[in-house]
Enzyme design. Structure first.
Site, PDB file in Angstrom:
ATOM      1  N   TYR A   6       7.885   4.269  -7.424  1.00 29.01           N
ATOM      2  CA  TYR A   6       7.368   4.608  -6.089  1.00 29.01           C
ATOM      3  C   TYR A   6       8.523   5.142  -5.259  1.00 29.01           C
ATOM      4  O   TYR A   6       9.436   4.412  -4.897  1.00 29.01           O
ATOM      5  CB  TYR A   6       6.760   3.343  -5.480  1.00 29.01           C
ATOM      6  CG  TYR A   6       6.016   3.491  -4.169  1.00 29.01           C
ATOM      7  CD1 TYR A   6       5.979   4.698  -3.475  1.00 29.01           C
ATOM      8  CD2 TYR A   6       5.335   2.414  -3.629  1.00 29.01           C
ATOM      9  CE1 TYR A   6       5.292   4.811  -2.278  1.00 29.01           C
ATOM     10  CE2 TYR A   6       4.641   2.512  -2.430  1.00 29.01           C
ATOM     11  CZ  TYR A   6       4.630   3.710  -1.761  1.00 29.01           C
ATOM     12  OH  TYR A   6       3.956   3.819  -0.572  1.00 29.01           O
ATOM     13  N   LYS A  28       4.909   7.718  -7.963  1.00 24.72           N
ATOM     14  CA  LYS A  28       4.191   7.997  -6.717  1.00 24.72           C
ATOM     15  C   LYS A  28       5.211   8.638  -5.788  1.00 24.72           C
ATOM     16  O   LYS A  28       6.175   7.993  -5.363  1.00 24.72           O
ATOM     17  CB  LYS A  28       3.622   6.721  -6.117  1.00 24.72           C
ATOM     18  CG  LYS A  28       2.856   6.904  -4.822  1.00 24.72           C
ATOM     19  CD  LYS A  28       2.279   5.560  -4.361  1.00 24.72           C
ATOM     20  CE  LYS A  28       1.436   5.712  -3.105  1.00 24.72           C
ATOM     21  NZ  LYS A  28       2.258   5.882  -1.895  1.00 24.72           N
TER      22      LYS A  28
END
Length: 310
Positions: A140, A166
């Protein structure tokens, strides 16, 4: 063991809100209704206990309970990615193993933050968590926890089990570079709601975002338009989505998302302090302001506008 590879989880995934009641306790009943609201609207998966889910305001046991309720209510209808990020590798491994036992399809995690960990320490964090389960990991990249440079992303991609990222950053040229240099099988989710079209145009495989809770139809339509190569429609939809986003960002955004969901019949409850919530009076003002703003901008195609009462 996951029934899906990360490459099978594409499309539009709301970063799920976590409903709390008036006493700031997790509200499982509201959570179940929120899950049904989004799944019935056609989202392609759910990203649970992330930043939008107020994960860092919950204890590990509370995060486990939220995930259990979500997976039970989803009942296999869509994939579930469990965010297990924490400063402590020990806590993240505990959450990751629980996610696997509970039936999550994949893991995600912010890098450890606060102490300014070295790149080698961050790599060890992801290596240890990913080795602890059979689930794929989605790293992330987000400003709140510290952005990765491209070279760091390449190193992360070399860890067995790290299958994607992400990408919540505005440097979308790196999305194209990731796909070109790391490879098309490294799955990338664009995480900036206001740049969904851009992320997809540069090669993102899917979208994970906060406002997908409140206006999922806009981002589902953007994804479909980009898949069809209809850039004009995607642009018009992004403009509508951005109008809602920037309206809310200046008006207590997390609480605004939850109230906008409530206006559509999915009461997402309250936020935990130090975040603030709307009172009945300030919510009425928010609703009136939004109606006036939508009329001024000529916003269309929003279920939100069709369901607002009072």
């Amino acid at each position: 063991m996951s029934a899906r590879k990360l490459s099978e989880i594409r499309g539009v995934l709301p970063a799920l809100v976590t409903p709390f009641d008036e006493n700031e306790d997790f509200d499982a009943g509201r959570m179940r209704k929120v899950v049904d609201f989004l799944v019935e609207r056609g989202v392609d998966g759910l990203y649970v206990t992330g930043s939008t889910g107020e994960a860092f305001m919950m204890s590990p046991d509370e995060r486990k309970e939220v995930l259990e309720v979500v997976i039970d209510q989803v009942a296999g209808r869509v994939p579930v990615i469990a965010h297990v990020g924490a400063i402590s590798t020990h806590h993240s491994i505990e959450l990751a193993r629980h996610a696997e036992r509970t039936g999550a399809d994949a893991l995600s995690s912010v890098p450890p933050f606060y102490w300014g960990f070295s790149q080698d320490q961050i790599l060890a964090y992801y290596t240890d968590i990913t080795a602890a389960t059979g689930l794929p990991m989605c790293a992330y990249n987000v400003p709140l926890a510290g952005l990765f440079g491209f070279d760091m992303i390449k190193r992360l991609a070399e860890i067995p089990g790290v299958e994607g990222i992400k990408y919540t950053a505005s440097t979308h040229h790196d999305i194209m570079r990731i796909k070109a240099e790391i490879g098309p099988d490294f799955i990338l989710y664009s995480g900036a709601d206001e740049m969904a079209m851009s992320g997809l145009a540069f090669g993102a495989d899917g979208l994970i975002g906060s406002f997908y809770n409140a206006i999922p139809e806009i981002f589902l339509a953007i994804y479909a338009a980009m898949q069809a190569g209809d850039l004009e429609r995607a642009k018009a939809l992004q403009e509508t989505g951005n109008a809602v986003i920037f309206f809310a960002l200046s008006r207590n955004p997390m609480a605004a998302i939850k109230r906008m969901m409530a206006w559509q019949g999915a009461d997402a409850g309250f936020c935990r302090r130090p975040m603030t919530n709307f009172t009945p009076e300030t919510e009425a003002a928010l609703k009136a302001d939004f109606r006036a703003f939508a009329a001024e901008r000529g916003l269309k195609g929003l279920r939100l506008l069709e369901t607002m009462n009072g």
